[in-house]
Motif scaffolding. Sequence first.
Motif, PDB file in Angstrom:
ATOM      1  N   ARG A 119       2.401  42.144 -27.699  1.00 45.64           N
ATOM      2  CA  ARG A 119       3.063  41.136 -26.864  1.00 45.64           C
ATOM      3  C   ARG A 119       3.337  39.865 -27.652  1.00 45.64           C
ATOM      4  NH1 ARG A 119      -1.116  42.422 -23.268  1.00 45.64           N
ATOM      5  NH2 ARG A 119      -1.867  40.257 -23.320  1.00 45.64           N
TER       6      ARG A 119
ATOM      7  N   GLU B 295       4.922  38.065 -19.119  1.00 42.16           N
ATOM      8  CA  GLU B 295       4.271  39.142 -19.863  1.00 42.16           C
ATOM      9  C   GLU B 295       3.128  39.688 -19.034  1.00 42.16           C
ATOM     10  OE1 GLU B 295       1.443  38.162 -23.081  1.00 42.16           O
ATOM     11  OE2 GLU B 295       2.321  36.152 -23.002  1.00 42.16           O
TER      12      GLU B 295
ATOM     13  N   SER C  86      -0.087  42.969 -18.976  1.00 45.60           N
ATOM     14  CA  SER C  86      -0.840  43.910 -19.808  1.00 45.60           C
ATOM     15  C   SER C  86      -1.034  45.262 -19.138  1.00 45.60           C
ATOM     16  CB  SER C  86      -2.217  43.314 -20.145  1.00 45.60           C
ATOM     17  OG  SER C  86      -2.938  43.029 -18.962  1.00 45.60           O
TER      18      SER C  86
END
Length: 227
Positions: free
Chosen positions: A17, A35, A37
């Motif tokens: 990332r 973003e 995960s």
Amino acid sequence: MEPGGRILVADAQPLVREGLKALFGVMDGVSVVAEVSSGGGVLTVCDRARPDLLLLDCCLPEKDGVLLARLIRARGGGERVLILCGHGGDCLDPAVAAGADGLLLKEADHEEVRFAVRSVLAGGFFVSPSVAGRLATRCRQGWALEDRRTGGWEALTPREREVLHYVAEGFRNREIADLLVVSEKTVEKHRANFMAKLGLHSAAEVRAFAQRQGLPLRLRDHLVEKG
């Protein structure tokens, strides 16, 4: 001017990332607006951040990138989807079937990543060169299958053809309903009918079919905004 856009990056590895954010940070007109995960919250984050492009790892926990691509296409969103894949491109077929707009191998260098993102944001389809040959084989097989289908374009009603054209251009069901001055349920019915007649299963397949029919396709951003 090169196409730009807002990007959501979804990858379980912080290093990946951070690397992608650093790369996109020096690209004109491109910005990372979110973003994540894991795949569990991608759709929620997408609704909030409204990215133009989702860069999804195919191995995300909870919901993988391929499943997310399918869910995004099923809800009729106009977001572009680029799948990140390792393992030699093993997820190529599932990604294409799910309606993704491209597949990028994690082994790609910076130049390929930039080209892939620009291509997909511009409305194109991208596959890393090392697996493109496999996709070409699948396309030839798919066209041969389509040639064996009866009816095809001629079997569609005029309204089904209109809806197909708008779907191929990236419009959502609600937007198509506004353009045609019909209910969203009517659009959904026409969409289901023409996809069943043609044996299509995703927006990417609709777009490919429209291109083979020679239909003039324009990007949504180039069309006059509806009042």
